[in-house]
Structures are given as C-alpha cells and as structure tokens.
Enzyme design. Sequence first.
Site, short mmCIF file in Angstrom:
data_model
loop_
_atom_site.label_atom_id
_atom_site.label_comp_id
_atom_site.label_asym_id
_atom_site.label_seq_id
_atom_site.Cartn_x
_atom_site.Cartn_y
_atom_site.Cartn_z
CB CYS A 140 -4.41 -0.29 5.30
SG CYS A 140 -5.85 0.47 4.56
CD GLU A 147 -2.19 7.02 -0.03
OE1 GLU A 147 -2.41 7.03 1.20
OE2 GLU A 147 -1.98 8.05 -0.69
P1 NAD Z 1 3.90 -5.24 0.17
O1 NAD Z 1 4.52 -3.95 0.51
O2 NAD Z 1 4.62 -6.48 0.49
O3 NAD Z 1 3.62 -5.31 -1.41
C1 NAD Z 1 2.87 -4.32 -2.08
C2 NAD Z 1 3.22 -4.37 -3.57
O4 NAD Z 1 4.59 -3.99 -3.72
C3 NAD Z 1 3.08 -5.76 -4.20
O5 NAD Z 1 2.61 -5.63 -5.52
C4 NAD Z 1 4.52 -6.26 -4.20
O6 NAD Z 1 4.76 -7.23 -5.19
C5 NAD Z 1 5.28 -4.98 -4.48
N1 NAD Z 1 6.69 -5.00 -4.05
C6 NAD Z 1 7.25 -5.71 -3.05
N2 NAD Z 1 8.58 -5.48 -3.00
C7 NAD Z 1 8.87 -4.59 -3.97
C8 NAD Z 1 10.05 -3.93 -4.41
N3 NAD Z 1 11.24 -4.15 -3.84
N4 NAD Z 1 9.97 -3.05 -5.43
C9 NAD Z 1 8.78 -2.80 -6.03
N5 NAD Z 1 7.61 -3.40 -5.67
C10 NAD Z 1 7.66 -4.27 -4.64
O7 NAD Z 1 2.44 -5.22 0.81
P2 NAD Z 1 1.38 -6.37 0.83
O8 NAD Z 1 1.79 -7.40 1.82
O9 NAD Z 1 1.04 -6.77 -0.56
O10 NAD Z 1 0.10 -5.57 1.38
C11 NAD Z 1 -0.16 -5.34 2.70
C12 NAD Z 1 0.29 -3.95 3.11
O11 NAD Z 1 -0.40 -2.96 2.33
C13 NAD Z 1 -0.08 -3.66 4.54
O12 NAD Z 1 0.95 -2.95 5.15
C14 NAD Z 1 -1.33 -2.81 4.40
O13 NAD Z 1 -1.64 -2.02 5.51
C15 NAD Z 1 -0.97 -1.98 3.20
N6 NAD Z 1 -2.17 -1.38 2.58
C16 NAD Z 1 -2.34 -0.03 2.69
C17 NAD Z 1 -3.48 0.56 2.16
C18 NAD Z 1 -3.73 2.04 2.27
O14 NAD Z 1 -4.66 2.54 1.63
N7 NAD Z 1 -2.97 2.77 3.06
C19 NAD Z 1 -4.42 -0.23 1.50
C20 NAD Z 1 -4.19 -1.59 1.41
C21 NAD Z 1 -3.05 -2.15 1.95
#
Ligand code: NAD
Length: 518
Positions: free
Chosen positions: A318, A284
């Site tokens: 998001c 997501e």
């Molecule tokens: P992000 O992708 O930077 O991180 C998300 C998670 O992934 C964190 O726990 C992070 O530590 C982990 N992560 C980062 N790099 C990784 C790797 N190489 N391997 C495994 N895990 C890793 O996102 P963010 O900045 O924390 O959140 C914002 C993003 O989330 C925005 O794009 C937002 O739109 C999206 N979001 C989507 C929804 C939805 O329901 N579609 C809901 C909330 C947020």
Amino acid sequence: MATAESDVQAFTARAFSTPGKFEEFCGNGGQALRGIIGGRRVQGSMNATFQTVDPGSQEVLATVCEMGEAEVALAVESAQKAFDGTNGGGWRDCPLEDRISLVKKLVELCDRDRDVLLACEIRDGGKVSELAEGDFTQIRECAEYFIGVASRVQMGDSEAMGVASGVKGFTFREPWGVVAGIIPWNYPIVLTSWFIFPALLAGNTVLIKPAEDTPLSALYIASLAEEAGFPPGVINVLPGRGEITGQCIAEHPGVRYISFTGSPGVGQSILRTCDRHGTRMKREMGGNGSAIVLGDADPEVVARRVGRYVNQHYGQTCCTIHRVYVDQKIADSFVDAQRAFMEALKIGYQTDEGTQLGSVINPTQQQRILQAQNETVSRGGQAILEGGLAEVVGKEGFYLKPALYRTTPEVDCNPLEVFHTFATVCPVESAEQALALANRSPYGLGASVWTRDLERGIDLAKQFRDGTCQINCHNSMAYGLPYGGQGISGGPGGGVNCEDTFLDYTQVKAVYVADYPG
Ligand code: NAD
C-alpha cells in the site's frame, strides 16, 4: 555491522521448499477447504468453490468453499452466541487473563508452524522469503503490543462525576460484539494479525473475510486458534468473493463493526452499505506513495533506498513509492542510478534463490498494470524502462518488467495506485514545488523526504497530506505509532497499531444516574 550503501538491495528470496504439512493442509484429504463457523467446517449452501493458485507458477494450491448469505448469517449468529454465552460465560465476560493466555498459546502454535505460514505467504501470496519472514514476526509483535494495551485500558465503568445536584454520570466502555475484518490479498498474515489481536483482546468475537486470492493464511491461523482452545464461534472464517461474501457481511446488521483494508473504491462502497444500518467501519486503503529527494542527498545512495520501496513485494504494497520528486541539480544522476537499480532486479519465481521481482498476484492485475504503463506514456511520461511482459523459464506466472518514467511538473501522468515496480521521477526546482506536487494526489498514505538536513526534512515531512511521513526511510512501522491514511487512503480514525486502534474495537456509552424523584 552497518550495511554499506552499495549493498542495499531489493527484498530478496532465499530458496524455499514447501513443507509437507502445508501440502497436507491444502489437500485436505481430497476435499475442498471449508469455511470455519461456530467451530464447524462449513461447505456452504451455494455449493460453490474457487481455486487458489501460486501466482508464480499457476499451480492450483487448494480448492476453497465459498460462503454465501446463509453462511454469513450463521457466522453472525454463532459469533453473537459465543460473545454472549448462555446465561453469561461468553467471550465478553471471559477474564482478560484468560483471553491473553489463549492469544499467547495461538502465537506459540504459529511459531511451531512457522514454515506452513511462510508457505501460505510465499506460495499463495507470491512473496519472496525476506518479506514473508518479516511479515511472520508481526504475529508475535502485534499480539504482545495489544496484550500490553488491553492490560492498560480501563474497560467498564469510568469514575463518576457530578453532573447536577442529585445527578452523577460516568462512561461505560465495552466491546462491540460481532466484528468483521475484510482483508486484502497482499499481506494476509500481517493484516489478519492486525485485525484479530486488538479485536479479540477487547472482547469481541470475529468474522475474518480473507481475500479470494490468498485465503490460506487466515484459514490456517483459525485452525491453530481452535487447537489453542479458543471457544467455538469466537473466530470464524468466511472465504469467498468480495461481491458475494464480503457484500453479505457489509449488509448484515448483526455485524457491529467492520475493519476494512483494501482499495478505496471498495472501501467507499462498503461504507455506504454500512451506513444504511449503522454498522461502524474503519478503512485502511490504497496509496500512491511519494518520495522527495533534496539536492544535498547522494543520488546513488538514495536511489537504492528508494528502489527498495518501489519494489517492496514488487510494488504490491500500500505504501509503495510510485512518485519521486527530485532536485533538478541531481536529477540526471538519480534517474541513472534508479534505472540501474531497477534494471538489475532479478525477475524470477518467488521460491528460487535470489529472486527479487516475482509474479504479480493474478492476470487481472497484470492487465491493469500493462494498461497503466501505456497510459503513463500517453499522458506524457518519458519511458526510461518500458515495463511490459517478462518471461521466467519454465513458469507460467504473471510476470512483468519494472517500469520507470521521467516526467515534468506540468505532466500529471501517474494519478492512480499502479501496484507494481513502477515509478515516475520528476525533476523539481525546489522542495516547496515537490511538496505541492506530492500533495496534489487524493491518496495520502505514506511519503518520505530524503536529505542530510534532518530538521528541514522533518519540517517538510510534516507538510505531507499523508498518514505516515518519514525522513530518510519509507514504510517504517512501529507499534504505538498509528499506521493509517488521509484523503482517500483511510479513515475515519487514526490508523492501526496504536492505542486508538484498540479503542476502535470498543464502544462507549454515557450513563447518567439521578436520585429517585420525590
Ligand atoms: P480490494 O479492495 O479489491 O479487496 C479487499 C477485500 O475486500 C477483499 O477481501 C475482497 O474480497 C473484499 N471485497 C471486494 N469487494 C467487496 C464488496 N463489494 N463488499 C465487501 N467486500 C468486498 O483490495 P485488494 O486488491 O485485495 O488489495 C489491494 C488494495 O489494498 C490496494 O489498494 C492496497 O493499497 C490496499 N491495502 C492497504 C493497506 C493499508 O494498510 N492501508 C494494506 C494492504 C493493502
């Protein structure tokens, strides 16, 4: 009583004072908060810690231990043991009624400690209380919805069917085993609930990897789960950086399924890692939400409604509306009204009464947003509100002003998810032109049409390339309807919070039984 349209406001803070129990939890007797693995508090073999701060003041709230490769391996082993049990008796065999009563107990404890969980969202996540309080209600709603689904879905054997002479076949549905939820920072309570309740009720044991900016909610919920009586190893929490802890989870073949919520780039990279050893994954991800305003709409009324969703969690949602396509007949009035709404947003510290636009989550985001504001102008957007840094007296947070731009159909100045109170408004000649522009984005999470003509609205909304398509509302979500993304915003699968979500946490095998030959 219906709200007068002129009263439609941005999400707003009431004054919030931090409960002592939250401070006690964060202080942890002078020690760093540890990971939770197999019912134990684990410091981590890397001996590394990180600090989680209140973004609005930069006050350090807690020091947290980072979990590395060894701890991920230990968590997978503990979760697998808890799943299997010794000589049976594991979580997989735990009767559904017992799982349900543990989930209910956990929800009761969350209700008891509502203020602590609100403090996690408000202080650690930088959110205003109106939004945090709404998020909190998701714990119970999500648990109750998935208790209902779990009670209806038939696990185990389906009815057998004849396949050939002397051969019958049936399906066998079971939990995956060890599943992981990788959670972003913006909605930690909501997204932890959306992950753990369906996963646990389906019979899986879980690893929760909270985001490094907001690790407190998951750690607190897991400690309440312990108090509720969940067996050790059923719920494990692995705080740490994405590229360390998250990457180790993605690389571990003992994790059978990953539910990822976060940005598209990270989701794509985890999917590639998972594919190498067959871990299933659902994603997501981010969006660049659009709104189409038809010529029959009242520009002032709709600008207020749209403004609320441009600014939901200061645009760090998001489904945030970042792109507005408005009938050229009402475009000038719409832009004026949108500017008035955004200019009037009260910038402030998130626990102060009346704040509507607080600090963004961290300095990196602040820089990225400033860069996006500059790029929007250099790509041809005409600034109506320029954005830039904002100051809040007495606070050292990462504050920014809202940004609003006017653009034209030829100018593609807003291609990425900006994640702030930031929108472009593009006057259009027709709804069809608006739809084509809205759909040129590779994102596909949430979009809306605003019109008095509901039938036309429905017809247009169905043509969005988005997972949620709304008429005269935006970012609504209800259990039973999938919340998910198309394009680079999500998949595979239909989204979260519906019956399919529960099925995602199960696997199905086909079993064939032939009479013994001879
Ligand atoms: P992000 O992708 O930077 O991180 C998300 C998670 O992934 C964190 O726990 C992070 O530590 C982990 N992560 C980062 N790099 C990784 C790797 N190489 N391997 C495994 N895990 C890793 O996102 P963010 O900045 O924390 O959140 C914002 C993003 O989330 C925005 O794009 C937002 O739109 C999206 N979001 C989507 C929804 C939805 O329901 N579609 C809901 C909330 C947020």
